[in-house]
Design an enzyme around this catalytic site. Structure first.
Site, mmCIF file in Angstrom:
data_model
loop_
_atom_site.group_PDB
_atom_site.id
_atom_site.type_symbol
_atom_site.label_atom_id
_atom_site.label_comp_id
_atom_site.label_asym_id
_atom_site.label_seq_id
_atom_site.Cartn_x
_atom_site.Cartn_y
_atom_site.Cartn_z
ATOM 1 N N LYS A 24 47.732 -21.428 -1.562
ATOM 2 C CA LYS A 24 47.167 -22.542 -2.348
ATOM 3 C C LYS A 24 47.376 -23.881 -1.636
ATOM 4 O O LYS A 24 46.524 -24.759 -1.698
ATOM 5 C CB LYS A 24 47.855 -22.627 -3.716
ATOM 6 C CG LYS A 24 47.412 -21.590 -4.729
ATOM 7 C CD LYS A 24 48.135 -21.831 -6.043
ATOM 8 C CE LYS A 24 47.740 -20.830 -7.095
ATOM 9 N NZ LYS A 24 48.400 -21.050 -8.379
ATOM 10 N N ASP A 56 44.270 -24.226 -12.558
ATOM 11 C CA ASP A 56 45.468 -23.820 -13.314
ATOM 12 C C ASP A 56 45.786 -24.804 -14.448
ATOM 13 O O ASP A 56 46.088 -24.400 -15.574
ATOM 14 C CB ASP A 56 46.692 -23.716 -12.394
ATOM 15 C CG ASP A 56 46.701 -22.442 -11.562
ATOM 16 O OD1 ASP A 56 46.113 -21.434 -12.012
ATOM 17 O OD2 ASP A 56 47.300 -22.453 -10.473
HETATM 18 P P1 NAP Z 1 56.259 -21.468 -7.102
HETATM 19 O O1 NAP Z 1 55.272 -22.361 -6.437
HETATM 20 O O2 NAP Z 1 57.069 -20.550 -6.275
HETATM 21 O O3 NAP Z 1 57.255 -22.413 -7.968
HETATM 22 C C1 NAP Z 1 58.318 -21.906 -8.712
HETATM 23 C C2 NAP Z 1 59.134 -23.047 -9.298
HETATM 24 O O4 NAP Z 1 60.291 -22.485 -9.928
HETATM 25 C C3 NAP Z 1 59.676 -24.023 -8.262
HETATM 26 O O5 NAP Z 1 59.831 -25.285 -8.859
HETATM 27 C C4 NAP Z 1 61.029 -23.404 -7.889
HETATM 28 O O6 NAP Z 1 61.961 -24.336 -7.400
HETATM 29 C C5 NAP Z 1 61.495 -22.921 -9.248
HETATM 30 N N1 NAP Z 1 62.401 -21.779 -9.134
HETATM 31 C C6 NAP Z 1 62.232 -20.676 -8.349
HETATM 32 N N2 NAP Z 1 63.265 -19.825 -8.540
HETATM 33 C C7 NAP Z 1 64.098 -20.417 -9.435
HETATM 34 C C8 NAP Z 1 65.330 -20.045 -10.014
HETATM 35 N N3 NAP Z 1 65.937 -18.887 -9.692
HETATM 36 N N4 NAP Z 1 65.924 -20.914 -10.879
HETATM 37 C C9 NAP Z 1 65.311 -22.076 -11.193
HETATM 38 N N5 NAP Z 1 64.144 -22.491 -10.683
HETATM 39 C C10 NAP Z 1 63.544 -21.660 -9.824
HETATM 40 O O7 NAP Z 1 55.549 -20.570 -8.189
HETATM 41 P P2 NAP Z 1 54.268 -20.942 -9.110
HETATM 42 O O8 NAP Z 1 53.048 -20.462 -8.461
HETATM 43 O O9 NAP Z 1 54.364 -22.373 -9.527
HETATM 44 O O10 NAP Z 1 54.556 -19.976 -10.371
HETATM 45 C C11 NAP Z 1 55.523 -20.309 -11.345
HETATM 46 C C12 NAP Z 1 55.390 -19.366 -12.524
HETATM 47 O O11 NAP Z 1 54.109 -19.528 -13.114
HETATM 48 C C13 NAP Z 1 55.493 -17.884 -12.135
HETATM 49 O O12 NAP Z 1 56.212 -17.228 -13.137
HETATM 50 C C14 NAP Z 1 54.054 -17.417 -12.123
HETATM 51 O O13 NAP Z 1 53.936 -16.039 -12.460
HETATM 52 C C15 NAP Z 1 53.461 -18.272 -13.217
HETATM 53 N N6 NAP Z 1 52.017 -18.511 -13.055
HETATM 54 C C16 NAP Z 1 51.223 -18.252 -14.127
HETATM 55 C C17 NAP Z 1 49.864 -18.487 -14.058
HETATM 56 C C18 NAP Z 1 48.993 -18.189 -15.246
HETATM 57 O O14 NAP Z 1 47.769 -18.246 -15.144
HETATM 58 N N7 NAP Z 1 49.568 -17.893 -16.389
HETATM 59 C C19 NAP Z 1 49.289 -19.007 -12.864
HETATM 60 C C20 NAP Z 1 50.132 -19.261 -11.781
HETATM 61 C C21 NAP Z 1 51.498 -19.015 -11.901
HETATM 62 P P3 NAP Z 1 62.236 -24.507 -5.813
HETATM 63 O O15 NAP Z 1 61.090 -25.309 -5.297
HETATM 64 O O16 NAP Z 1 63.521 -25.198 -5.773
HETATM 65 O O17 NAP Z 1 62.278 -23.108 -5.235
#
Ligand code: NAP
Length: 284
Positions: free
Chosen positions: A72, A108
């Site tokens: 992305k 999103d």
């Molecule tokens: P991402 O870019 O990897 O971001 C994850 C976020 O969570 C970052 O801020 C990360 O912080 C933090 N994080 C990761 N591991 C953590 C932990 N153990 N404790 C606390 N914070 C933590 O992922 P994303 O694409 O934004 O996705 C995030 C969530 O949204 C996922 O669960 C995904 O399945 C969901 N999602 C849902 C949809 C939907 O349509 N419903 C669409 C996209 C994503 P750091 O930067 O410090 O690692």
């Protein structure tokens, strides 16, 4: 099964891994129902091969594609045009290819807002607290601010904390005043912000996969007048959502957002609304 013709146009998902995705089933069912001559396929494309994949898709006149993290963000420098929303977030989940020109969008955030609107929740003037601001989190923060909400973001120090601070510099001064950024370990601030919030959003992976038994919040911080949203859709009911139900809160998982972000992309590629009848099949 719909016939694939000599004129069928390709739409794809560029992700790694990609085989678990529900997007091919959803979009192909939409094309079939509306009699549209497109085919959606999932391709395993790691970030290091993204440029090559995009050049190939442009050369064969593919109609467009979706991306997951980290593609992305990596897609941005490969685009000819970027929508204003995607530009301020710094990530795209949807690309449209029109006569050699690649335009990037991020659906999103609007997907999340539409999921709340479906539940008659209007964000204008409301206070929101959110944990995590990676790709999906920042898209949601941006859309909520555009809707007129005040947003308090709780981040770990590092990658996404830097991204949200950079994002803040791209906002108007009015919008900047409606975005507060905190350290995720500041539990005092988290409980205070939650106490006056109408919506809480988990945008971290806590609650899924190897973090399935974890929650970003303690249950005693929740109050019945807060709507608790988890962007996670597998499992459907995360530890956080179970806690929230017990605390008497309204809850929403990531299913509706998943549907609406896909529906927005479908319309960008085809000019048609995603058939609503497919919604139930998408909940599986
Ligand atoms: P991402 O870019 O990897 O971001 C994850 C976020 O969570 C970052 O801020 C990360 O912080 C933090 N994080 C990761 N591991 C953590 C932990 N153990 N404790 C606390 N914070 C933590 O992922 P994303 O694409 O934004 O996705 C995030 C969530 O949204 C996922 O669960 C995904 O399945 C969901 N999602 C849902 C949809 C939907 O349509 N419903 C669409 C996209 C994503 P750091 O930067 O410090 O690692």
């Amino acid at each position: 099964m719909r016939a694939i013709t000599g004129r069928s146009r390709l739409i794809g998902l560029l992700a790694s891994p990609s085989s678990h995705s529900r997007s091919p089933a959803l979009h192909n069912a939409g094309f079939e129902r509306l009699g549209l001559d497109y085919v959606y396929l999932a391709f395993d494309v790691p970030q290091r091969r993204l440029r090559e994949a995009v050049e190939g898709l442009r050369a064969i006149d593919a109609r467009g594609w979706n991306l997951s993290m980290p593609n992305k963000k990596a897609m941005i420098p490969l685009l000819d045009r970027v929508s204003p929303q995607a530009e301020r977030i710094g990530s795209v989940n949807t690309v449209v290819h029109e006569k050699g020109v690649l335009t990037g969008y991020n659906t999103d955030g609007i997907g999340f807002v539409k999921a709340l609107q479906e539940r008659n929740i209007d964000l204008s003037g409301q206070k929101i607290t959110l944990s995590g601001s990676g790709g999906a989190g920042l898209a949601v923060v941006s859309a909520c601010i555009s809707e007129g909400a005040e947003v308090s973001v709780f981040n770990r120090r590092g990658r996404s904390d830097e991204a949200v601070r950079k994002f803040r510099t791209r906002l108007s001064s009015d919008e900047q005043q409606r975005l507060k950024i905190f350290d995720a370990n500041d539990h005092q601030a988290l409980s205070e912000e939650l106490a006056c919030s109408m919506v809480y959003i988990n945008a971290t992976p806590l609650g899924m996969a190897r973090w399935e038994d974890q929650s970003p919040l303690d249950s005693h911080w929740l109050h019945p007048s807060i709507v608790v949203c988890d962007l996670i859709y597998t499992p459907k009911k995360t530890r956080l959502l179970k806690m929230a139900e017990t605390a008497g809160c309204r809850t929403m998982n990531g299913e509706a957002m998943l549907w609406y972000q896909a529906a927005e992309a479908f319309e960008l590629w085809t000019g048609y609304k995603m058939p609503i009848q497919l919604r139930e099949n998408n909940n599986g």
